[in-house]
Design an enzyme around this catalytic site. Structure first.
Site, PDB file in Angstrom:
ATOM      1  N   ASN A  13      23.098-101.265 -38.624  1.00 55.77           N
ATOM      2  CA  ASN A  13      21.961-101.089 -39.514  1.00 55.77           C
ATOM      3  C   ASN A  13      20.940-100.261 -38.741  1.00 55.77           C
ATOM      4  O   ASN A  13      20.251-100.780 -37.860  1.00 55.77           O
ATOM      5  CB  ASN A  13      21.375-102.467 -39.898  1.00 55.77           C
ATOM      6  CG  ASN A  13      20.098-102.327 -40.715  1.00 55.77           C
ATOM      7  OD1 ASN A  13      19.727-101.217 -41.123  1.00 55.77           O
ATOM      8  ND2 ASN A  13      19.424-103.436 -40.948  1.00 55.77           N
ATOM      9  N   LYS A  15      18.243 -99.064 -39.708  1.00 60.96           N
ATOM     10  CA  LYS A  15      16.848 -99.275 -40.138  1.00 60.96           C
ATOM     11  C   LYS A  15      16.168 -97.899 -40.289  1.00 60.96           C
ATOM     12  O   LYS A  15      16.845 -96.940 -40.666  1.00 60.96           O
ATOM     13  CB  LYS A  15      16.132-100.220 -39.174  1.00 60.96           C
ATOM     14  CG  LYS A  15      16.956-101.510 -38.963  1.00 60.96           C
ATOM     15  CD  LYS A  15      16.226-102.588 -38.261  1.00 60.96           C
ATOM     16  CE  LYS A  15      17.152-103.816 -38.132  1.00 60.96           C
ATOM     17  NZ  LYS A  15      16.496-104.965 -37.522  1.00 60.96           N
ATOM     18  N   HIS A  99      17.931-107.771 -46.757  1.00 63.35           N
ATOM     19  CA  HIS A  99      17.591-107.869 -45.336  1.00 63.35           C
ATOM     20  C   HIS A  99      16.226-108.542 -45.183  1.00 63.35           C
ATOM     21  O   HIS A  99      15.337-108.332 -46.002  1.00 63.35           O
ATOM     22  CB  HIS A  99      17.573-106.472 -44.704  1.00 63.35           C
ATOM     23  CG  HIS A  99      17.516-106.535 -43.214  1.00 63.35           C
ATOM     24  ND1 HIS A  99      16.346-106.748 -42.533  1.00 63.35           N
ATOM     25  CD2 HIS A  99      18.498-106.464 -42.284  1.00 63.35           C
ATOM     26  CE1 HIS A  99      16.613-106.800 -41.237  1.00 63.35           C
ATOM     27  NE2 HIS A  99      17.907-106.631 -41.061  1.00 63.35           N
ATOM     28  N   GLU A 101      13.815-107.909 -43.345  1.00 60.83           N
ATOM     29  CA  GLU A 101      12.669-106.988 -43.286  1.00 60.83           C
ATOM     30  C   GLU A 101      12.233-106.583 -44.692  1.00 60.83           C
ATOM     31  O   GLU A 101      11.059-106.353 -44.957  1.00 60.83           O
ATOM     32  CB  GLU A 101      13.028-105.769 -42.421  1.00 60.83           C
ATOM     33  CG  GLU A 101      13.026-106.145 -40.943  1.00 60.83           C
ATOM     34  CD  GLU A 101      13.990-105.372 -40.076  1.00 60.83           C
ATOM     35  OE1 GLU A 101      14.469-104.295 -40.493  1.00 60.83           O
ATOM     36  OE2 GLU A 101      14.289-105.857 -38.968  1.00 60.83           O
ATOM     37  N   GLU A 171      21.736-113.709 -40.619  1.00 62.46           N
ATOM     38  CA  GLU A 171      20.779-113.102 -39.700  1.00 62.46           C
ATOM     39  C   GLU A 171      19.578-114.027 -39.514  1.00 62.46           C
ATOM     40  O   GLU A 171      18.642-114.012 -40.319  1.00 62.46           O
ATOM     41  CB  GLU A 171      20.297-111.757 -40.273  1.00 62.46           C
ATOM     42  CG  GLU A 171      21.398-110.732 -40.431  1.00 62.46           C
ATOM     43  CD  GLU A 171      20.894-109.331 -40.152  1.00 62.46           C
ATOM     44  OE1 GLU A 171      21.520-108.673 -39.316  1.00 62.46           O
ATOM     45  OE2 GLU A 171      19.885-108.905 -40.740  1.00 62.46           O
ATOM     46  N   GLY A 177      15.642-108.225 -33.624  1.00 66.20           N
ATOM     47  CA  GLY A 177      14.782-107.307 -32.877  1.00 66.20           C
ATOM     48  C   GLY A 177      13.947-107.992 -31.808  1.00 66.20           C
ATOM     49  O   GLY A 177      13.028-107.400 -31.252  1.00 66.20           O
ATOM     50  N   SER A 217      20.103-109.325 -32.737  1.00 62.23           N
ATOM     51  CA  SER A 217      20.222-108.974 -31.319  1.00 62.23           C
ATOM     52  C   SER A 217      21.647-109.094 -30.789  1.00 62.23           C
ATOM     53  O   SER A 217      21.859-109.445 -29.630  1.00 62.23           O
ATOM     54  CB  SER A 217      19.254-109.805 -30.456  1.00 62.23           C
ATOM     55  OG  SER A 217      17.926-109.581 -30.865  1.00 62.23           O
TER      56      SER A 217
HETATM   57  P1  13P Z   1      18.781-106.207 -34.057  1.00 64.30           P
HETATM   58  O1  13P Z   1      20.211-106.082 -33.688  1.00 64.30           O
HETATM   59  O2  13P Z   1      17.947-105.037 -33.603  1.00 64.30           O
HETATM   60  O3  13P Z   1      18.204-107.534 -33.639  1.00 64.30           O
HETATM   61  O4  13P Z   1      18.702-106.174 -35.637  1.00 64.30           O
HETATM   62  C1  13P Z   1      19.524-107.026 -36.352  1.00 64.30           C
HETATM   63  C2  13P Z   1      19.438-106.678 -37.778  1.00 64.30           C
HETATM   64  O5  13P Z   1      18.413-106.849 -38.405  1.00 64.30           O
HETATM   65  C3  13P Z   1      20.614-106.082 -38.407  1.00 64.30           C
HETATM   66  O6  13P Z   1      20.437-105.979 -39.768  1.00 64.30           O
END
Ligand code: 13P
Length: 255
Positions: A13, A15, A99, A101, A171, A177, A217
């Site tokens: 992903n 982002k 997601h 976010e 997740e 993150g 992560s």
């Molecule tokens: P990270 O791997 O940067 O923690 O992000 C995970 C994520 O949100 C994947 O969708």
């Protein structure tokens, strides 16, 4: 069915990272690095404006392209949104929906997640549905209830037949993150709760064939341990998907 019979899906992903030019460069670097790694499906979910570059750069390779969101209406007055048909026509095969976010920063609810998910499935896209608890929910011991509720609400009205095109990504929001990762045991346990929830909705056969990823992560160092767990069928990877070498190590761990 045992774990060995489920496909493993490693999805990046990206982002809000990479321009079209950077997309071309990164995927061109990645294509030869992962070309013989047929033990898992490999997906890159890129920003909308990078889709064209990603589809071209991955043509003929074992990398599939996904988007990071989709609107629920087929067309209309929805400024800034993108429909499932538009994504399909651009060569997109997967889409991330729900997601954290999007839920946290853009007001996404289980109701809108459910609408987007059904629109994506109707258009023939494969969905990566994200669910997960925030830190307070884990600390207060209600992780299982939260992920079960999200799973049920987000899948309302989705048929058993459509479940073959649904991947669920567990997740934990506190691990995204942050560099914090769920322990392999926590990841396995909560992916197991999701699998049990699917069994309750659709029966054991569908639960046993549904791909459930871990995201939060996941990186080159911890991927092998997480992927070894019986209920973890892949990863949804943020930061570590932006570097070809790190992403390749994770793909290797999935072989
Ligand atoms: P990270 O791997 O940067 O923690 O992000 C995970 C994520 O949100 C994947 O969708």
């Amino acid at each position: 069915m045992n774990k060995a019979k489920r496909p493993v899906v490693i999805a990046g992903n990206w982002k809000m990272n990479n321009t079209p030019a950077k997309t071309k460069a990164l995927i061109s670097e990645l294509v030869p690095m992962v070309k013989d790694k047929n033990g898992c499906d490999i997906v890159l979910c890129v920003p909308f404006v990078d889709i064209d570059a990603a589809v071209k750069a991955s043509e003929g390779s074992n990398i599939k392209i996904g988007a990071q969101n989709v609107h629920f209406a087929p067309s209309g007055a929805y400024t800034g949104e993108v429909s499932a048909e538009m994504l399909k026509e651009c060569g997109v095969e997967y889409v991330i929906i729900g997601h954290s976010e999007r839920r946290t920063y853009f007001g996404e609810t289980d109701a809108t997640v459910n609408l987007r998910l059904k629109a994506a499935l109707s258009a023939g896209l494969k969905v990566i549905l994200c669910v997960g608890e925030v830190k307070d929910e884990r600390v207060n011991g209600i992780t299982d209830e939260i992920v079960a509720m999200q799973t049920k609400l987000d899948l309302l009205g989705v048929s058993a037949d459509d479940m073959k095109n649904v991947i669920i990504a567990y997740e934990p929001v506190w691990a995204i993150g942050t560099g914090l990762t769920a322990t392999p045991e926590q990841a396995d346990e909560t992916c197991g709760v999701i699998r049990k929830t699917i069994a309750g909705l659709y029966g054991n056969d569908i639960a046993e064939s549904t791909v459930i990823q871990y995201g939060g992560s996941m990186n080159a160092k911890n991927a092998a341990e997480l992927l070894a767990k019986v209920n973890v069928d892949g990863g949804l990877i943020g930061g570590a998907s932006l570097k070809a070498a790190d992403f390749t190590v994770i793909v290797d761990a999935a072989q």
